[in-house]
Design a protein around this motif. Structure first.
Motif, PDB file in Angstrom:
ATOM      1  N   TRP A  59       0.841  -1.206   0.000  1.00  0.00           N
ATOM      2  CA  TRP A  59       0.000   0.000   0.000  1.00  0.00           C
ATOM      3  C   TRP A  59       0.872   1.251   0.000  1.00  0.00           C
ATOM      4  O   TRP A  59       0.603   2.211  -0.711  1.00  0.00           O
ATOM      5  CB  TRP A  59      -0.942  -0.019   1.192  1.00  0.00           C
ATOM      6  N   ARG A  60       1.942   1.235   0.766  1.00  0.00           N
ATOM      7  CA  ARG A  60       2.860   2.375   0.806  1.00  0.00           C
ATOM      8  C   ARG A  60       3.470   2.637  -0.565  1.00  0.00           C
ATOM      9  O   ARG A  60       3.655   3.777  -0.962  1.00  0.00           O
ATOM     10  CB  ARG A  60       3.963   2.103   1.834  1.00  0.00           C
ATOM     11  N   ARG A  61       3.758   1.587  -1.318  1.00  0.00           N
ATOM     12  CA  ARG A  61       4.403   1.724  -2.629  1.00  0.00           C
ATOM     13  C   ARG A  61       3.424   1.996  -3.766  1.00  0.00           C
ATOM     14  O   ARG A  61       3.845   2.343  -4.867  1.00  0.00           O
ATOM     15  CB  ARG A  61       5.192   0.458  -2.951  1.00  0.00           C
ATOM     16  N   ASP A  62       2.127   1.826  -3.546  1.00  0.00           N
ATOM     17  CA  ASP A  62       1.132   2.019  -4.604  1.00  0.00           C
ATOM     18  C   ASP A  62       1.235   3.440  -5.177  1.00  0.00           C
ATOM     19  O   ASP A  62       1.163   4.431  -4.437  1.00  0.00           O
ATOM     20  CB  ASP A  62      -0.275   1.785  -4.039  1.00  0.00           C
ATOM     21  N   ALA A  63       1.415   3.548  -6.487  1.00  0.00           N
ATOM     22  CA  ALA A  63       1.648   4.848  -7.129  1.00  0.00           C
ATOM     23  C   ALA A  63       0.481   5.813  -6.936  1.00  0.00           C
ATOM     24  O   ALA A  63       0.690   7.015  -6.717  1.00  0.00           O
ATOM     25  CB  ALA A  63       1.917   4.644  -8.621  1.00  0.00           C
ATOM     26  N   ARG A  64      -0.747   5.322  -6.979  1.00  0.00           N
ATOM     27  CA  ARG A  64      -1.918   6.206  -6.801  1.00  0.00           C
ATOM     28  C   ARG A  64      -1.993   6.711  -5.366  1.00  0.00           C
ATOM     29  O   ARG A  64      -2.315   7.875  -5.124  1.00  0.00           O
ATOM     30  CB  ARG A  64      -3.185   5.459  -7.195  1.00  0.00           C
ATOM     31  N   HIS A  65      -1.660   5.853  -4.422  1.00  0.00           N
ATOM     32  CA  HIS A  65      -1.636   6.245  -3.013  1.00  0.00           C
ATOM     33  C   HIS A  65      -0.529   7.269  -2.772  1.00  0.00           C
ATOM     34  O   HIS A  65      -0.725   8.279  -2.093  1.00  0.00           O
ATOM     35  CB  HIS A  65      -1.445   4.995  -2.151  1.00  0.00           C
ATOM     36  N   ARG A  66       0.641   7.020  -3.340  1.00  0.00           N
ATOM     37  CA  ARG A  66       1.775   7.949  -3.191  1.00  0.00           C
ATOM     38  C   ARG A  66       1.439   9.325  -3.769  1.00  0.00           C
ATOM     39  O   ARG A  66       1.756  10.353  -3.172  1.00  0.00           O
ATOM     40  CB  ARG A  66       3.018   7.376  -3.852  1.00  0.00           C
ATOM     41  N   ALA A  67       0.788   9.357  -4.926  1.00  0.00           N
ATOM     42  CA  ALA A  67       0.409  10.630  -5.548  1.00  0.00           C
ATOM     43  C   ALA A  67      -0.585  11.387  -4.668  1.00  0.00           C
ATOM     44  O   ALA A  67      -0.473  12.606  -4.489  1.00  0.00           O
ATOM     45  CB  ALA A  67      -0.170  10.390  -6.935  1.00  0.00           C
ATOM     46  N   ALA A  68      -1.546  10.672  -4.094  1.00  0.00           N
ATOM     47  CA  ALA A  68      -2.524  11.313  -3.211  1.00  0.00           C
ATOM     48  C   ALA A  68      -1.851  11.851  -1.954  1.00  0.00           C
ATOM     49  O   ALA A  68      -2.175  12.951  -1.487  1.00  0.00           O
ATOM     50  CB  ALA A  68      -3.629  10.321  -2.837  1.00  0.00           C
TER      51      ALA A  68
END
Length: 96
Positions: A59-68
């Motif tokens: 989850w920490r590495r998820d690109a969409r999560h990181r962008a948010a």
């Protein structure tokens, strides 16, 4: 565990993004569920439960999560804290 205090800026997509992230996290292997609450004073607490650290890391590495998260730091949050903890025991109660 994510605790935060929002800025006074307009919503500017915050609610939509939070709803989208809530859907995206369900795709992460090992995701077990989430809880959240907000006080009238503006403190918010969100807790996402994962089976193991591998799920948390995914989850920490998820690109969409990181962008948010990056957008949130710049626009939505006055401050926030992230805590990683292990739940050793859990009990529930629900009134009939």
């Amino acid at each position: 565990m994510f605790t935060s205090v929002r800025t006074d800026e307009d919503d500017d997509g915050y609610r939509r993004t939070a709803e989208r992230l809530s859907e995206l996290v369900k795709e992460i292997p090992g995701f077990l569920g989430e809880d959240s609450a907000r006080t009238p004073g503006g403190l918010a607490i969100s807790v996402a439960y994962f089976r193991d650290l591998a799920g948390i890391d995914a989850w920490r590495r998820d690109a969409r999560h990181r962008a948010a998260k990056e957008y949130g730091r710049e626009h939505w949050y006055e401050r926030y804290s992230i805590h990683i903890a292990r739940v050793e025991r859990s009990h529930d109660h629900a009134r009939s």
